[in-house]
Design a protein around this motif. Structure first.
Motif, PDB file in Angstrom:
ATOM      1  N   TYR A 276       0.881  -1.150   0.000  1.00  0.00           N
ATOM      2  CA  TYR A 276       0.000   0.000   0.000  1.00  0.00           C
ATOM      3  C   TYR A 276       0.926   1.208   0.000  1.00  0.00           C
ATOM      4  CZ  TYR A 276      -3.733   3.108   1.738  1.00  0.00           C
ATOM      5  OH  TYR A 276      -4.658   4.107   1.903  1.00  0.00           O
ATOM      6  N   ALA A 277       0.759   2.103  -0.985  1.00  0.00           N
ATOM      7  CA  ALA A 277       1.692   3.217  -1.111  1.00  0.00           C
ATOM      8  C   ALA A 277       0.949   4.549  -1.047  1.00  0.00           C
ATOM      9  CB  ALA A 277       2.450   3.118  -2.438  1.00  0.00           C
ATOM     10  N   ILE A 278       1.491   5.485  -0.280  1.00  0.00           N
ATOM     11  CA  ILE A 278       0.912   6.829  -0.234  1.00  0.00           C
ATOM     12  C   ILE A 278       2.048   7.841  -0.347  1.00  0.00           C
ATOM     13  CG2 ILE A 278       0.844   6.760   2.317  1.00  0.00           C
ATOM     14  CD1 ILE A 278      -1.666   8.644   0.080  1.00  0.00           C
ATOM     15  N   ARG A 279       1.906   8.760  -1.280  1.00  0.00           N
ATOM     16  CA  ARG A 279       2.987   9.689  -1.558  1.00  0.00           C
ATOM     17  C   ARG A 279       3.189  10.645  -0.390  1.00  0.00           C
ATOM     18  NH1 ARG A 279       2.004  12.177  -7.170  1.00  0.00           N
ATOM     19  NH2 ARG A 279       2.087  14.180  -6.107  1.00  0.00           N
ATOM     20  N   TYR A 280       4.454  11.043  -0.169  1.00  0.00           N
ATOM     21  CA  TYR A 280       4.807  11.938   0.942  1.00  0.00           C
ATOM     22  C   TYR A 280       3.920  13.182   0.965  1.00  0.00           C
ATOM     23  CZ  TYR A 280       9.305   9.393   1.008  1.00  0.00           C
ATOM     24  OH  TYR A 280      10.276   8.446   1.058  1.00  0.00           O
ATOM     25  N   ASP A 281       3.688  13.764  -0.228  1.00  0.00           N
ATOM     26  CA  ASP A 281       3.000  15.058  -0.252  1.00  0.00           C
ATOM     27  C   ASP A 281       1.481  14.917  -0.275  1.00  0.00           C
ATOM     28  OD1 ASP A 281       2.913  14.016  -2.741  1.00  0.00           O
ATOM     29  OD2 ASP A 281       3.381  15.879  -3.798  1.00  0.00           O
ATOM     30  N   ARG A 282       0.970  13.680  -0.186  1.00  0.00           N
ATOM     31  CA  ARG A 282      -0.476  13.482  -0.114  1.00  0.00           C
ATOM     32  C   ARG A 282      -0.950  13.397   1.339  1.00  0.00           C
ATOM     33  NH1 ARG A 282      -2.325  14.647  -5.180  1.00  0.00           N
ATOM     34  NH2 ARG A 282      -1.722  13.084  -6.711  1.00  0.00           N
ATOM     35  N   ILE A 283      -0.040  13.420   2.265  1.00  0.00           N
ATOM     36  CA  ILE A 283      -0.407  13.239   3.674  1.00  0.00           C
ATOM     37  C   ILE A 283      -0.469  14.608   4.345  1.00  0.00           C
ATOM     38  CG2 ILE A 283       0.240  12.131   5.856  1.00  0.00           C
ATOM     39  CD1 ILE A 283       1.863  10.130   4.255  1.00  0.00           C
ATOM     40  N   SER A 284      -1.503  14.802   5.168  1.00  0.00           N
ATOM     41  CA  SER A 284      -1.518  16.033   5.947  1.00  0.00           C
ATOM     42  C   SER A 284      -1.392  15.713   7.434  1.00  0.00           C
ATOM     43  CB  SER A 284      -2.768  16.855   5.651  1.00  0.00           C
ATOM     44  OG  SER A 284      -3.902  16.052   5.830  1.00  0.00           O
ATOM     45  N   ILE A 285      -0.798  16.670   8.126  1.00  0.00           N
ATOM     46  CA  ILE A 285      -0.551  16.486   9.557  1.00  0.00           C
ATOM     47  C   ILE A 285      -1.623  17.258  10.318  1.00  0.00           C
ATOM     48  CG2 ILE A 285       1.145  16.834  11.398  1.00  0.00           C
ATOM     49  CD1 ILE A 285       3.213  17.214   9.020  1.00  0.00           C
ATOM     50  N   ARG A 286      -2.315  16.587  11.227  1.00  0.00           N
ATOM     51  CA  ARG A 286      -3.355  17.265  12.006  1.00  0.00           C
ATOM     52  C   ARG A 286      -3.202  16.946  13.481  1.00  0.00           C
ATOM     53  NH1 ARG A 286      -8.450  15.690   8.213  1.00  0.00           N
ATOM     54  NH2 ARG A 286      -7.532  16.464   6.264  1.00  0.00           N
ATOM     55  N   PRO A 287      -3.766  17.819  14.303  1.00  0.00           N
ATOM     56  CA  PRO A 287      -3.781  17.496  15.743  1.00  0.00           C
ATOM     57  C   PRO A 287      -4.609  16.226  15.954  1.00  0.00           C
ATOM     58  CG  PRO A 287      -4.473  19.755  15.353  1.00  0.00           C
ATOM     59  CD  PRO A 287      -4.383  19.112  14.016  1.00  0.00           C
ATOM     60  N   LEU A 288      -4.308  15.512  17.039  1.00  0.00           N
ATOM     61  CA  LEU A 288      -5.002  14.246  17.310  1.00  0.00           C
ATOM     62  C   LEU A 288      -6.519  14.411  17.356  1.00  0.00           C
ATOM     63  CD1 LEU A 288      -2.828  12.453  19.991  1.00  0.00           C
ATOM     64  CD2 LEU A 288      -3.220  11.801  17.622  1.00  0.00           C
ATOM     65  N   VAL A 289      -6.958  15.599  17.839  1.00  0.00           N
ATOM     66  CA  VAL A 289      -8.406  15.783  18.061  1.00  0.00           C
ATOM     67  C   VAL A 289      -9.168  16.122  16.779  1.00  0.00           C
ATOM     68  CG1 VAL A 289      -8.179  16.430  20.466  1.00  0.00           C
ATOM     69  CG2 VAL A 289      -7.915  18.183  18.676  1.00  0.00           C
ATOM     70  N   ALA A 290      -8.455  16.506  15.717  1.00  0.00           N
ATOM     71  CA  ALA A 290      -9.143  16.959  14.511  1.00  0.00           C
ATOM     72  C   ALA A 290      -9.997  15.846  13.918  1.00  0.00           C
ATOM     73  CB  ALA A 290      -8.122  17.435  13.483  1.00  0.00           C
ATOM     74  N   SER A 291     -11.095  16.261  13.302  1.00  0.00           N
ATOM     75  CA  SER A 291     -12.022  15.264  12.772  1.00  0.00           C
ATOM     76  C   SER A 291     -11.547  14.779  11.403  1.00  0.00           C
ATOM     77  CB  SER A 291     -13.421  15.870  12.654  1.00  0.00           C
ATOM     78  OG  SER A 291     -13.350  16.947  11.744  1.00  0.00           O
ATOM     79  N   VAL A 292     -12.099  13.647  10.979  1.00  0.00           N
ATOM     80  CA  VAL A 292     -11.708  13.005   9.738  1.00  0.00           C
ATOM     81  C   VAL A 292     -12.960  12.733   8.936  1.00  0.00           C
ATOM     82  CG1 VAL A 292     -10.695  10.919   8.787  1.00  0.00           C
ATOM     83  CG2 VAL A 292      -9.700  11.959  10.819  1.00  0.00           C
ATOM     84  N   THR A 293     -12.924  13.017   7.629  1.00  0.00           N
ATOM     85  CA  THR A 293     -14.119  12.760   6.822  1.00  0.00           C
ATOM     86  C   THR A 293     -14.164  11.285   6.409  1.00  0.00           C
ATOM     87  OG1 THR A 293     -12.982  13.261   4.777  1.00  0.00           O
ATOM     88  CG2 THR A 293     -14.092  15.095   5.870  1.00  0.00           C
ATOM     89  N   ALA A 294     -15.261  10.920   5.769  1.00  0.00           N
ATOM     90  CA  ALA A 294     -15.493   9.507   5.451  1.00  0.00           C
ATOM     91  C   ALA A 294     -14.480   8.952   4.467  1.00  0.00           C
ATOM     92  CB  ALA A 294     -16.903   9.331   4.891  1.00  0.00           C
ATOM     93  N   GLU A 295     -14.039   9.811   3.508  1.00  0.00           N
ATOM     94  CA  GLU A 295     -13.125   9.236   2.514  1.00  0.00           C
ATOM     95  C   GLU A 295     -11.650   9.377   2.904  1.00  0.00           C
ATOM     96  OE1 GLU A 295     -14.370  13.163   0.359  1.00  0.00           O
ATOM     97  OE2 GLU A 295     -15.381  11.643   1.574  1.00  0.00           O
ATOM     98  N   GLU A 296     -11.405   9.647   4.155  1.00  0.00           N
ATOM     99  CA  GLU A 296     -10.016   9.807   4.576  1.00  0.00           C
ATOM    100  C   GLU A 296      -9.536   8.632   5.430  1.00  0.00           C
ATOM    101  OE1 GLU A 296      -9.158  14.582   4.628  1.00  0.00           O
ATOM    102  OE2 GLU A 296     -10.205  13.722   6.355  1.00  0.00           O
ATOM    103  N   VAL A 297      -8.201   8.427   5.381  1.00  0.00           N
ATOM    104  CA  VAL A 297      -7.580   7.390   6.208  1.00  0.00           C
ATOM    105  C   VAL A 297      -6.759   8.115   7.251  1.00  0.00           C
ATOM    106  CG1 VAL A 297      -6.028   5.410   6.201  1.00  0.00           C
ATOM    107  CG2 VAL A 297      -7.441   5.896   4.194  1.00  0.00           C
TER     108      VAL A 297
END
Lengths: 358, 299
Positions: A276-297
């Motif tokens: 399973y590969a995910i490009r470096y620049d496709r990842i975002s950094i968020r605080p632990l508490v931030a919410s996540v939408t349905a299509e996100e991992v």
């Protein structure tokens, strides 16, 4: 476009090591091809087999429609630019360049006026005017590179093999020579096969990028396709811009050691190891508490360090099983979030951006 | 604080600059003293003695050019000079013809470094026996009833033994070539080993066949080795006396043999004349060889 060089099922083994393991490639006429491979992938051996310095164990090599496996290198008319340039140390720049014309077995040029005129043209083409009478020890690395290239181009080969031609130059010069190599090739209208271990160089230079993995061609596509859709986990790894997770595909999820990654309609390419590969620049950094939408991992990691490179910041996070994940944040898009050392963060990406291999 | 550091640094730089000539002196002194005492002074002494007056049993430090006149008006001495030059040239050519291909093979065609070293050591193995044995071993080899004649007769190629093999100029040349060949092989093989394999491949890739590559690349790049080897062989052959004494049956007289006999009969002035001439000859030869290649640039 006619193929200038065609290799089919070329194999070369050294003892138990299969350095070339059934290579199939077809190089079009008048194109810039880059060949990307990590060290030990067999790229130099492949070039040496094409040039004729090594004989393949099996397979056929067609150069301009004729089989050349049994033709000695000096009768092939395939140019070779060596990594260390291999200039003749006892000859001047002009003598180095004229060497092929005067000394080739087939159809040597004996008229020194013709040789001088051709040398003059090619010297102007590669930008060495004024240095003709210097010794090759008295010129800089970039100039030596040009002599090596001019020496090969003057014999008008239909194919020029370049073995890590920029490897011996410093970084500044390397970028400049990239553009120049492309320009020189366009003016000559020949095919360049440029071998490199640097993914940026391979992507920047090649009209077509070949990726070599353990003696096999793992992918042959244009730069954009190679970068965005590497055909196997191995190719993704060489590109040096993907985080890779090993694991298993199970229905709608990819099960990795750090958790399940839900999929979204990805076609799993069935090549090599499941990954399973995910490009470096496709990842975002968020605080632990931030919410996540349905299509996100979302996974969690501990911040280790970051590296500033001008246009971007690369941050490194260690996951719970010890592996390190790299995230590239482009500074042009948003001010990056300042991460606290040893702090825990959520790393989030869109499902559709991941590549899956099974 | 910074000020003191800077001053200290300047002072230490000053000290090292002052110490420099000191160190140079002490490093050079042993070599210079040795060479002056045992090379320069003896050579000057030799030149000086060559002008002394020689009588049958005595030598007096009265200056005269009689010894020089005798040398240049005597057929024996002049023919010894010509023989020396002739044998030197023949041996030089023979060591080159035998040694160059061997060096080419060891230095360039043997890619395996270990095998290369083994082959070079094999070249040197004859030197583990003494000089005299190496020279004398040629006698049972070349003699009338020697190995070569016996074998040739046994095979039926000849009926009578070839007499010219031993106690002739030929035997001296054979012996010297064998003994000095390795001094030619070593330097040439060393230069061959330094030729980058990819340079030869580049020439090949540019379309040149083997002989072209040999003439335009390998030969010029190995020239410094040839020159160094030629200097070694020349200096040794020009000063030779033992091989010619042992293998020529006293028929071949080199300048070295003249010196030995003259010293043996206490004719120091004549010996000195021959010595000066030999030294000048070597000087000319070495200077001429160094003209061929600029060794400082090549090595």
């Amino acid at each position: 476009m006619a193929a200038v060089l065609q290799l089919s099922q070329v194999t070369k083994a050294y003892g138990a090591l299969r350095a070339l393991d059934g290579i199939d490639i077809s190089l079009p006429d008048n194109a810039y091809i880059s060949l990307l491979g990590p060290s030990g992938s067999g790229k130099t051996i492949l070039l040496r087999v094409i040039a004729g310095f090594e004989a393949p164990d099996s397979g056929s090599i067609l150069f301009k429609g004729e089989r050349v496996e049994a033709v000695p290198p000096h009768r092939r008319n395939i140019g070779f630019v060596f990594q260390n340039f291999a200039l003749f140390p006892h000859l001047s720049v002009a003598r180095n360049i004229a060497f092929g014309l005067e000394n080739r077995e087939l159809n040597p040029i004996t008229d020194s006026a013709v040789v001088r005129a051709k040398v003059k043209d090619i010297v102007a083409l590669v930008g060495l005017t004024g240095l003709e009478d210097r010794g090759v020890a008295q010129i800089s690395g970039g100039q030596r590179q040009r002599v090596a290239l001019a020496r090969t181009l003057i014999t008008e080969p239909s194919l020029v093999l370049l073995d890590e031609p920029l490897g011996a130059l410093d970084a500044n010069l390397r970028t400049r020579m990239r553009a120049e190599l492309r320009a020189i090739r366009e003016r000559c209208g020949v095919t360049f096969l440029h071998v490199t271990g640097s993914e940026t160089e391979a992507l920047a230079m090649g009209d077509t990028v070949l990726v070599l993995d353990r003696g096999r061609i793992a992918q042959a596509d244009d730069a954009d396709t190679v970068y965005n859709r590497p055909r196997s986990a191995a190719v993704a790894r060489f590109l040096n811009c993907y985080n890779l997770f090993e694991g298993q595909l199970s229905k709608d999820d990819f099960v990795s050691p750090v958790g399940k990654f839900p999929l979204q309609g990805q076609q799993a390419d069935a090549r090599g190891q499941p990954a399973y590969a995910i490009r470096y620049d496709r990842i975002s950094i968020r605080p632990l508490v931030a919410s996540v939408t349905a299509e996100e991992v979302r996974i969690e990691g501990t911040f280790i360090a970051d590296e500033y490179s001008g246009a971007a910041i690369n941050s490194f996070f260690s996951l719970d099983d010890g592996r390190v994940i790299e995230v590239e944040s482009h500074l042009s898009q948003a001010a990056p979030q300042a991460c606290v050392p040893h702090g825990r963060y959520a790393l989030v990406w869109k499902r559709q951006n991941a590549l899956v291999y099974a | 604080m910074a000020m003191t550091a800077a001053t200290a640094e300047a002072a230490s730089a000053d000290r090292s600059a002052k110490k420099m000539p000191d160190r140079t002196f002490w490093l050079l002194a042993p070599g210079v003293i040795w060479m002056v005492l045992f090379l320069v002074v003896p050579i000057l002494m030799m030149v000086y003695v060559s002008f002394w007056t020689q009588t049958t049993f005595a030598i007096t430090p009265t200056l005269t050019i009689k010894s020089w006149v005798t040398f240049f008006s005597s057929d024996t001495y002049l023919s010894a000079l010509w023989t020396t030059i002739r044998i030197w040239l023949i041996v030089l050519a023979a060591t080159l013809i035998v040694g160059y291909p061997a060096a080419l093979f060891v230095g360039l065609f043997v890619r395996n470094k270990t095998l290369q070293t083994v082959l070079l050591v094999l070249c040197v193995i004859p030197f583990w026996t003494s000089f005299l044995i190496r020279v004398l071993a040629w006698r049972p080899m070349l003699g009338k009833e020697g190995a070569i004649n016996l074998i040739l007769q046994g095979v039926g190629l000849i009926n009578k033994p070839i007499e010219v093999l031993l106690f002739s100029e030929l035997s001296v040349i054979i012996g010297m070539t064998q003994i000095y060949c390795v001094f030619m092989v070593g330097p040439i093989a060393f230069m061959m080993g330094r030729i980058d394999q990819s340079v030869i491949e580049a020439a090949q890739d540019l379309g040149a066949g083997f002989w072209r590559i040999f003439r335009t690349i390998i030969l010029p790049l190995s020239m410094p080795g040839v020159v160094v080897g030629a200097i070694f062989v020349s200096v040794m052959v020009l000063g030779e006396f033992a091989t010619s004494a042992a293998l020529s049956g006293r028929k071949v007289n080199l300048l070295g043999n003249i010196i030995v006999t003259q010293v043996g009969s206490l004719k120091w002035a004549f010996a000195a004349v021959a010595g000066v001439i030999l030294t000048i000859l070597m000087g000319i030869v070495v200077a001429a060889l160094l003209r061929v290649v600029d060794l400082r640039k090549e090595l």
